[in-house]
Design an enzyme around this catalytic site. Structure first.
Site, short mmCIF file in Angstrom:
data_model
loop_
_atom_site.label_atom_id
_atom_site.label_comp_id
_atom_site.label_asym_id
_atom_site.label_seq_id
_atom_site.Cartn_x
_atom_site.Cartn_y
_atom_site.Cartn_z
N CYS A 54 0.86 -1.18 0.00
CA CYS A 54 0.00 0.00 0.00
C CYS A 54 0.90 1.24 0.00
O CYS A 54 1.81 1.33 0.83
CB CYS A 54 -0.90 0.00 1.23
SG CYS A 54 -1.86 1.52 1.41
N ASP A 61 -0.45 -5.75 0.30
CA ASP A 61 -1.71 -5.99 -0.39
C ASP A 61 -1.57 -7.28 -1.17
O ASP A 61 -0.49 -7.58 -1.69
CB ASP A 61 -2.04 -4.84 -1.35
CG ASP A 61 -2.50 -3.58 -0.64
OD1 ASP A 61 -3.20 -3.70 0.37
OD2 ASP A 61 -2.15 -2.49 -1.11
#
Length: 156
Positions: A54, A61
């Site tokens: 992120c 992520d």
């Protein structure tokens, strides 16, 4: 372009020991001649354990990527694709940037007849984000199966 002495068609990774690229920009994608030039067919790569970071929090992520393409003169060499995708694990980018960026780079470099990518991102903050990009309409007559990734249902 179909000449195997062309620098784009001299694989740097196939059969070699290769380090993980430091970034997607540093990654080299290799392309080899299409072994079925003249045939219309679909190639699918699924990367169910794709990771990036992120750009706001630095937290990991996770996504399930599905890349479909109808080859032109070349195909992407799978080891170089794996290294390219793995180079995102320390890359900070929004889901949209990662998904579309991967699709654009493959399309721009490989020049297939058609390409699409589906990025099925796992929830962060309770919201799954799915990102889809394609280069244009698929060629007439191309067998185009569903990408096969179920919508996120949580524990339901």
């Amino acid at each position: 372009m179909s000449d195997s002495s062309h620098p784009r068609l001299a694989p740097k990774h196939l059969g070699q020991s290769s380090e993980l690229p430091a970034s997607p920009e540093a990654a080299t994608l290799d392309y080899v001649p299409n072994p079925r030039l003249g045939d219309l067919y679909l190639v699918r790569f699924a990367a169910p354990e794709f990771t990036s970071l992120c750009p706001v929090t630095g937290q990991p992520d996770f996504a399930h990527l599905v890349i479909d393409y109808a080859p032109g003169e070349t195909i992407v060499e799978s080891k170089s694709l794996k290294l390219f995708l793995s180079s995102f694990r320390n890359h900070a980018g929004f889901h949209e940037d990662c998904t579309v960026g991967i699709g654009r780079r493959l399309f721009d470099e490989m020049r297939p007849q058609w390409l699409r990518i589906g990025g099925y991102w796992y929830p962060r903050g309770g919201i799954p984000i799915d990102v889809f990009w394609q280069s244009g309409p698929p060629p007439a007559g191309l067998w185009l199966p569903d990408q096969g990734v179920a919508p996120y249902r949580g524990r339901g």
